[in-house]
Write a protein that holds these residues in place. Structure first.
Motif, PDB file in Angstrom:
ATOM      1  N   HIS A 145       0.842  -1.197   0.000  1.00 50.55           N
ATOM      2  CA  HIS A 145       0.000   0.000   0.000  1.00 50.55           C
ATOM      3  C   HIS A 145       0.875   1.243   0.000  1.00 50.55           C
ATOM      4  CE1 HIS A 145      -3.448  -2.542   1.087  1.00 50.55           C
ATOM      5  NE2 HIS A 145      -2.637  -3.124   1.948  1.00 50.55           N
ATOM      6  N   SER A 146       0.301   2.364  -0.463  1.00 53.71           N
ATOM      7  CA  SER A 146       1.037   3.624  -0.522  1.00 53.71           C
ATOM      8  C   SER A 146       0.521   4.591   0.529  1.00 53.71           C
ATOM      9  CB  SER A 146       0.885   4.254  -1.911  1.00 53.71           C
ATOM     10  OG  SER A 146       1.429   5.561  -1.924  1.00 53.71           O
ATOM     11  N   MET A 147       1.441   5.391   1.089  1.00 51.13           N
ATOM     12  CA  MET A 147       1.063   6.423   2.055  1.00 51.13           C
ATOM     13  C   MET A 147       0.545   7.683   1.367  1.00 51.13           C
ATOM     14  SD  MET A 147       1.318   5.567   5.248  1.00 51.13           S
ATOM     15  CE  MET A 147       1.275   7.193   5.993  1.00 51.13           C
ATOM     16  N   GLU A 148       0.549   7.711   0.034  1.00 53.61           N
ATOM     17  CA  GLU A 148       0.169   8.934  -0.684  1.00 53.61           C
ATOM     18  C   GLU A 148      -1.336   9.135  -0.770  1.00 53.61           C
ATOM     19  OE1 GLU A 148       2.648   9.988  -4.244  1.00 53.61           O
ATOM     20  OE2 GLU A 148       3.433   7.960  -3.955  1.00 53.61           O
ATOM     21  N   GLY A 149      -2.130   8.214  -0.230  1.00 56.70           N
ATOM     22  CA  GLY A 149      -3.571   8.309  -0.378  1.00 56.70           C
ATOM     23  C   GLY A 149      -4.262   9.190   0.638  1.00 56.70           C
ATOM     24  N   ILE A 150      -3.534   9.963   1.438  1.00 53.40           N
ATOM     25  CA  ILE A 150      -4.142  10.794   2.479  1.00 53.40           C
ATOM     26  C   ILE A 150      -4.397  12.193   1.920  1.00 53.40           C
ATOM     27  CG2 ILE A 150      -3.917  11.700   4.819  1.00 53.40           C
ATOM     28  CD1 ILE A 150      -1.965   9.458   5.400  1.00 53.40           C
ATOM     29  N   THR A 151      -5.622  12.676   2.018  1.00 53.41           N
ATOM     30  CA  THR A 151      -5.955  14.002   1.505  1.00 53.41           C
ATOM     31  C   THR A 151      -5.507  15.091   2.476  1.00 53.41           C
ATOM     32  OG1 THR A 151      -8.126  14.108   2.568  1.00 53.41           O
ATOM     33  CG2 THR A 151      -8.003  12.993   0.420  1.00 53.41           C
ATOM     34  N   ASN A 152      -5.462  16.330   1.985  1.00 51.07           N
ATOM     35  CA  ASN A 152      -5.080  17.452   2.843  1.00 51.07           C
ATOM     36  C   ASN A 152      -6.048  17.610   4.009  1.00 51.07           C
ATOM     37  OD1 ASN A 152      -2.875  18.096   1.247  1.00 51.07           O
ATOM     38  ND2 ASN A 152      -4.025  19.546  -0.023  1.00 51.07           N
ATOM     39  N   GLU A 153      -7.348  17.399   3.736  1.00 46.30           N
ATOM     40  CA  GLU A 153      -8.342  17.521   4.800  1.00 46.30           C
ATOM     41  C   GLU A 153      -8.139  16.441   5.860  1.00 46.30           C
ATOM     42  OE1 GLU A 153     -13.200  18.026   5.265  1.00 46.30           O
ATOM     43  OE2 GLU A 153     -12.316  17.421   3.347  1.00 46.30           O
ATOM     44  N   GLN A 154      -7.809  15.236   5.422  1.00 43.71           N
ATOM     45  CA  GLN A 154      -7.550  14.159   6.367  1.00 43.71           C
ATOM     46  C   GLN A 154      -6.298  14.449   7.183  1.00 43.71           C
ATOM     47  OE1 GLN A 154      -7.367  10.843   3.656  1.00 43.71           O
ATOM     48  NE2 GLN A 154      -9.528  10.319   3.928  1.00 43.71           N
TER      49      GLN A 154
END
Length: 945
Positions: A914-923
């Protein structure tokens, strides 16, 4: 599990109009809808002729195409009746009863065509539902019969015109009687009516009789009431079902209410359906409208109505009125949950205030004053505006460290001079009273009330010292069974916790808690003698204290009648006039913009100054400008920071003064001080890549990720004790080249079995601390509290049990804190810090559960399910861990940082990458806020110095 296991999930609106096999419908469920509604100040009278508006309820609907229109009908009628707050949301999964088990549901309504069967499986649901919520109740849709009880003869819808209503009523009664017997058995078991029947089947027979008599205009045949040969409800029966369920669930008549959903129906038809529904439901004992007919459930006389209560604050919270309400027979009490332990985010509270859905906001913190809670002006403005009965209850705290500077160990609280302590408490109490008087005077009525818990705890401590409190000999006990919990701050122990509960109940409901007991086998953990003392003390103090709202309070006292104690500012008379020349003191709060700005200024004070904030004073000048004086106790001096604002409420400057000597002061508010870089090592299950990205985003110069000592696996490290640390690792740690060592292991809490009896100073934790200090006096061991949820099995699925997780976490945290105290005591300073990732993780679970974490609707998705919620977490909890590590190691907030997790991946053993890049700015923003709030308010994290 209620009902039979489903074979598939289908849309109830896409049901074929053809003849449908009876068994095929067993799997056609309406996905749950949960009305997440909080009860208003007044609960409904339990009688058919109740004139008062019923209280909103949290309702879970579950059923198939026999029932799919009922939630719509109830929602329409709730709106028409102006019952505030009824909202329907669809649950994530069918047959997920976790909300019931967590106490989040008041009413469960079930509707299927084989309605005789689900009731047999109700016992398990009732056990968990009533345990979590004593007011929980269940309704079953006592529906019409498939094929009128002669399914073999029914081939088409037209065949219903041949049905003889007398035969149909006999068949229906025979079926219903068997179900009533089951209901009687369940209600007898629980000692009160908890299971009810909605007689929609009988109501349809009544409607069909009117059709045959020509008294239901527009319909001439029985078959016109149905959609198919099964039969599924036509629009007339759909509307009738909604009216019946509204009448039963809300115990109120639908007669005269106007809804617009069923436009095919005339006003005359609606009126007839409403009368049928109310007549059938109100006269049917098993529907429960006239609940007083059952002597066991008759409402107690003079029992107050239940309140919707939201709590804010931190770990000093003590309000827990729900068990006492159950014992007192108070129905309708609701605890409104917020995001995490603090529920202090005004953007989360404001919508509820604007809808009038909060009756009481309870503030429980170590500080009460203009800065705590900073959003009190918003509560006082919006609460009464939308709910005239709204009030704020503020828990008056005890003093951190007993108001002393020399408390280093919990045992030292036994040495406190209680007479001197009371002398310190009195001016503190008067400051709080004066502040609340100012707020209430501005509001024009009493909105804010005080609960004198700090004084009450002092009285219990006096009893203990005098040997007059049975079973307790120490004021502070390591097992928590005293007034103080046995920690450094100090937190409240069991006696303090229960006293606070009794006091809040008394203040909220303005009745004595005496004689009330916590339901359940474990109760409140007190002996009868202890309980009696605390309950009497609670009632005596609250009922006789005017600011609590029970004792007579003639009028709001002007500020001049109760002047604030003059602080020992250390400023000579000649100094203050120089700094305050032209300014006039005022008791009035300044503009909201100014309030928000000075609170922000206080929040950003250096850590050495922030705990010393003692008072805030307001000033105006002839040009109608504002100034705010922030008074700070620092060492043996008291500084004043004077913040000056222009007419547009923009801060134009800050002046600091003490002892007639103005300090050099920049005009702008100080920014968060940039910490010096540290040499950090990540070991075992610590995720250093994410932490490094955060440090880079924070632009901390001098930071270095140093080589981490190799411990092998966490299994051997924890169980091996000091001698279990490999020789090479010992040399690395003792070299002095590590400033902060992060450790994350699954078995993070001391446990003789898991740690192979190597606890205390013989543990690996203690060994690492000792080695690190050999050549580096600034060495810190950052020990992460690990979040591994408890699980339960539901059918073939394993799901997290967060209720049990919280209970386990509380115990494990106390064990670890005691362990850390032993190690730190040896070295005379904080060497071991606790990273509260588990607590922050559960706060995130709360946010997700509340639907306030965009992109994630199920808390279970925070873990990698291929590990069955074992130890591997998904990206959001990994990021949370890194933010918590950063906050603990550097003592600053990660809020506002924008780390790049590009290229950082993770996976479970044998699982997908899995990638850590899936987190949005709002999250990211939500994770950062939770991490900092959790760390900054937790003493063992070190951010509170």
């Amino acid at each position: 599990m209620v009902g039979q296991a489903t074979r598939n999930v289908c849309d109830p609106l896409l049901v074929s109009a053809a003849i449908i096999d009876h068994s095929a419908y067993r799997g056609c469920y309406l996905g749950f809808r949960v009305a997440l509604v909080q009860a208003p100040a007044e609960t409904p009278k339990e009688s058919a002729d109740a004139k008062k508006k019923p209280a909103g309820l949290r309702v879970m609907f579950n059923g198939n195409s026999w029932f799919g229109f009922v939630p719509w009908g109830v929602a329409d009628l709730v709106k028409a009746a102006d019952i505030q707050g009824h909202k329907e949301v669809k649950a994530a999964k069918p047959n997920d009863f976790s909300l019931i088990e967590a106490g989040g549901v008041d009413v469960y309504a079930n509707g299927v065509h084989w309605w005789t069967e689900p009731i047999r499986d109700a016992e398990k649901m009732l056990e968990s539902g009533l345990k979590a919520n004593p007011n929980f109740r269940v309704y079953y849709h006592a529906a019409w019969l498939v094929g009128d009880g002669r399914a073999k003869e029914i081939k088409t819808k037209a065949d219903y015109d041949d049905s003889k209503l007398a035969d149909l009523q006999t068949a229906l009664e025979k079926t219903r009687k068997s179900v009533e017997t089951q209901v009687d058995e369940l209600n007898k078991k629980y000692g009160k009516p908890v299971v009810f029947l909605v007689p929609i089947g009988d109501a349809t027979v009544k409607l069909r009789a009117l059709v045959l008599e020509g008294k239901y205009p527009g319909v001439t045949k029985q078959s016109d009431l149905w959609n198919d040969a099964m039969p599924h409800a036509g629009v007339h029966v759909m509307a009738l079902s909604g009216y019946c369920h509204f009448a039963a669930i809300y115990r109120a008549s639908p007669v005269g209410l106007t809804i617009s959903r069923y436009k095919e129906l005339t006003d005359e038809q609606h009126a007839i359906l409403q009368r049928i529904a109310w007549e059938m439901v109100s006269k049917y004992p098993y529907a429960g409208v006239d609940i007083a007919q059952d002597p066991k459930s008759a409402p107690a006389k003079n029992v107050p109505v239940g309140l919707r209560v939201m709590s804010g604050g931190h770990s000093w919270s003590t309000e827990n009125s729900a068990p006492l309400c159950q014992s007192a027979g108070i129905t309708g009490h609701k605890k409104i949950s917020g995001p995490g332990i603090n529920a202090n985010v005004i953007k989360d509270v404001t919508p509820l205030l604007e809808k009038g859905e909060i009756d009481a906001y309870v503030w429980q913190h170590s500080s009460v004053g203009p800065e705590f809670p900073k959003f009190l002006p918003t509560l006082v403005e919006l609460g009464p505006k939308h709910n005239p009965n709204f009030r704020v209850i503020m828990q008056m705290p005890w003093l951190v460290h007993d108001g002393r500077k020399d408390v280093k160990l919990p045992e030292e609280y036994e040495k406190t001079d209680l007479a001197e302590y009371q002398t310190k408490m009195e001016p503190y109490r008067k400051q709080q009273e004066a502040y609340v008087d100012e707020v209430n005077a501005k509001a024009g009525k009493r909105v804010v009330f005080l609960v004198p818990l700090g004084d009450g705890m002092l009285e219990v401590r006096k009893m203990i010292v005098a040997g007059k409190f049975p079973g307790v000999t120490k004021q502070s006990a390591s097992d928590g069974h005293s007034v103080l919990r046995g920690d450094h701050m100090p937190h409240q122990g069991l006696l303090g916790l229960r006293l606070g509960t009794y006091m809040h109940f008394a203040a909220l409901y303005r009745m004595s808690p005496e004689g009330l007991k916590f339901p359940g086998k474990d109760g409140d953990g007190l002996t009868d003698a202890q309980r009696a003392i605390l309950q009497k003390l609670a009632w005596d103090m609250v009922s006789k204290y005017p600011n609590a709202g029970i004792a007579k309070y003639e009028k709001l006292r002007p500020a001049k009648e109760v002047p604030k104690p003059a602080p020992n500012t250390g400023v000579p008379a000649s100094a203050a006039p120089e700094a305050l020349k032209g300014w006039k003191a005022t008791p009035n709060l300044p503009h909201d913009t100014v309030v928000a700005n000075y609170n922000d200024y206080i929040d950003k004070l250096p850590k050495t100054e922030r705990p010393g904030v003692a008072d805030v004073k307001y000033y105006i000048d002839d040009a109608a400008r504002n100034a705010v004086a922030v008074v700070i106790n620092l060492g043996d001096k008291q500084w004043t920071h004077l913040l000056v604002y222009d007419k547009q409420n923009k801060r134009t400057g800050v002046t600091k003064f003490v002892a007639n000597k103005p300090a050099d002061e920049p005009k702008a508010a100080p920014a968060q001080k940039q910490p010096a870089g540290l040499r950090v090592a990540y070991t075992l299950m610590s995720n250093g890549a994410e932490m490094e990205a955060i440090v880079e985003a924070a632009n901390i110069s001098g930071h270095k990720a140093t080589d981490a000592p190799y411990f092998g696996t966490w299994h051997g490290f924890v169980k091996g004790g000091k001698g279990g640390i490999p020789e090479k690792a010992q040399k690395q740690i003792a070299s002095g080249g590590i400033d902060a060592l992060t450790v994350a292991t699954w078995t993070w809490a001391p446990n003789e079995e898991a740690w192979n009896k190597h606890v205390g100073l013989d543990s690996a934790l203690a060994g690492v601390a000792e080695l690190g200090l050999e050549k580096n006096p600034n060495f810190r061991l950052c020990w992460r509290a690990f979040l591994k949820p408890a699980t339960i099995k539901k059918g073939d699925m394993v799901v997290p049990d967060f209720v049990l997780t919280r209970k386990t976490l509380e115990k494990e945290t106390k064990d670890l804190e005691a362990h850390v105290d032993v190690v730190n005591k040896k070295h005379g300073k904080r060497v071991v810090l606790i990273v509260p990732h588990a607590q922050a993780g559960l706060a995130l679970v709360d946010v997700v559960t509340a639907g306030k974490f965009p992109g994630v609707s199920d808390p279970a998705c925070l873990w990698m399910k291929e590990e069955a919620f074992n130890m591997n977490v998904h990206r959001h909890l990994r990021a949370m861990a890194a933010y918590c590590d950063f906050a603990v190691i550097y003592g600053v907030s990660p809020e506002g940082l924008k780390p790049s997790f590009k290229g950082i991946t993770y996976k479970s053993k044998g699982g997908a990458e899995h990638s850590m890049e899936g987190i949005t700015n709002e999250q990211h923003a939500i994770l950062q806020k939770i991490a900092w709030e959790t760390v900054s308010q937790y003493p063992y994290a070190g951010a509170i110095r």
